[in-house]
Design a protein around this motif. Structure first.
Motif, PDB file in Angstrom:
ATOM      1  N   LEU A  46       5.996  -3.896   5.681  1.00 60.44           N
ATOM      2  CA  LEU A  46       5.416  -3.570   6.981  1.00 60.44           C
ATOM      3  C   LEU A  46       4.083  -2.869   6.758  1.00 60.44           C
ATOM      4  CD1 LEU A  46       8.565  -2.268   8.884  1.00 60.44           C
ATOM      5  CD2 LEU A  46       7.492  -4.531   9.038  1.00 60.44           C
ATOM      6  N   LYS A  47       3.078  -3.300   7.479  1.00 57.75           N
ATOM      7  CA  LYS A  47       1.724  -2.779   7.298  1.00 57.75           C
ATOM      8  C   LYS A  47       1.630  -1.278   7.576  1.00 57.75           C
ATOM      9  CE  LYS A  47      -2.988  -3.964   8.621  1.00 57.75           C
ATOM     10  NZ  LYS A  47      -3.799  -4.895   9.397  1.00 57.75           N
ATOM     11  N   ASP A  48       2.278  -0.812   8.627  1.00 52.04           N
ATOM     12  CA  ASP A  48       2.139   0.584   9.034  1.00 52.04           C
ATOM     13  C   ASP A  48       2.919   1.563   8.166  1.00 52.04           C
ATOM     14  OD1 ASP A  48       0.482  -0.262  11.071  1.00 52.04           O
ATOM     15  OD2 ASP A  48       2.088  -0.301  12.564  1.00 52.04           O
ATOM     16  N   THR A  49       4.043   1.122   7.591  1.00 55.26           N
ATOM     17  CA  THR A  49       4.908   2.057   6.867  1.00 55.26           C
ATOM     18  C   THR A  49       5.086   1.725   5.385  1.00 55.26           C
ATOM     19  OG1 THR A  49       6.902   0.782   7.349  1.00 55.26           O
ATOM     20  CG2 THR A  49       6.252   2.481   8.956  1.00 55.26           C
ATOM     21  N   ASP A  50       4.627   0.560   4.959  1.00 47.19           N
ATOM     22  CA  ASP A  50       4.830   0.080   3.582  1.00 47.19           C
ATOM     23  C   ASP A  50       6.298  -0.156   3.255  1.00 47.19           C
ATOM     24  OD1 ASP A  50       2.135  -0.068   2.898  1.00 47.19           O
ATOM     25  OD2 ASP A  50       2.077   1.978   2.141  1.00 47.19           O
ATOM     26  N   GLU A  51       7.159  -0.216   4.262  1.00 45.17           N
ATOM     27  CA  GLU A  51       8.584  -0.477   4.029  1.00 45.17           C
ATOM     28  C   GLU A  51       8.767  -1.914   3.545  1.00 45.17           C
ATOM     29  OE1 GLU A  51      12.777  -0.956   6.507  1.00 45.17           O
ATOM     30  OE2 GLU A  51      11.009  -0.162   7.528  1.00 45.17           O
ATOM     31  N   TYR A  57      14.457  -8.476  10.063  1.00 43.82           N
ATOM     32  CA  TYR A  57      13.043  -8.803  10.239  1.00 43.82           C
ATOM     33  C   TYR A  57      12.784 -10.313  10.289  1.00 43.82           C
ATOM     34  CZ  TYR A  57      12.356  -3.893   9.311  1.00 43.82           C
ATOM     35  OH  TYR A  57      12.399  -2.531   9.387  1.00 43.82           O
TER      36      TYR A  57
END
Length: 147
Positions: A40-45, A75
């Motif tokens: 995920l771009k925002d969290t690096d998850e 996802y």
């Protein structure tokens, strides 16, 4: 990811419920050249894995690779695999100067087959495949995209 039986059944990813072996498997992917995290771009998850694997060392296979991918079930069908494949496709053709990309799916896993076809991969053939570490056999469909 390797502790999700559905990832094993749908994508052929190795399965284990042993935490230590699971960490070893993910570490193996982390060290492999051509293996990338889908995050995920925002969290690096980490939400998935995508790979660009050599198909062989003979002259005819040097400009080809096989894409493999799996996304965690929560996802799926949100465009993450499509975006990852598009990025890897563009990198492969524009930066690595490859001429062919192959992808395979379990024969009864319709969702990635539709995804590959939407990205202009063409169905080529079906084959029996033995998974490493397990010796299990799976019927696989192979798809091809050319530059």
């Amino acid at each position: 990811m390797v502790q999700d039986r559905q990832n094993h059944e749908l994508a052929g990813l190795e399965y284990t419920d042993d935490d230590d072996f699971g960490h070893d498997l993910l570490d193996m992917y982390r060290r492999r050249a051509g293996a990338y995290v889908i995050a995920l771009k925002d969290t690096d998850e980490m939400i998935g894995i995508i790979e660009l694997n050599k198909r062989g060392e003979s002259e005819g296979l040097l400009a080809t690779r096989e894409i493999g991918f799996v996304v965690c079930k929560e996802y799926r069908q949100q465009g993450f695999a499509k975006e990852a494949i598009q990025l890897l496709r563009d990198y492969s053709f524009n930066e690595l100067d490859l001429t062919e990309l192959w992808a395979s799916t379990e024969a009864d896993n319709v969702a990635p087959q539709k995804l590959l076809e939407s990205l202009e991969f063409k169905y080529m053939y079906e084959a029996d495949q033995t998974l490493p570490y397990t010796g299990q056999h799976n019927l696989i469909k192979y798809y091809l995209l050319t530059k």
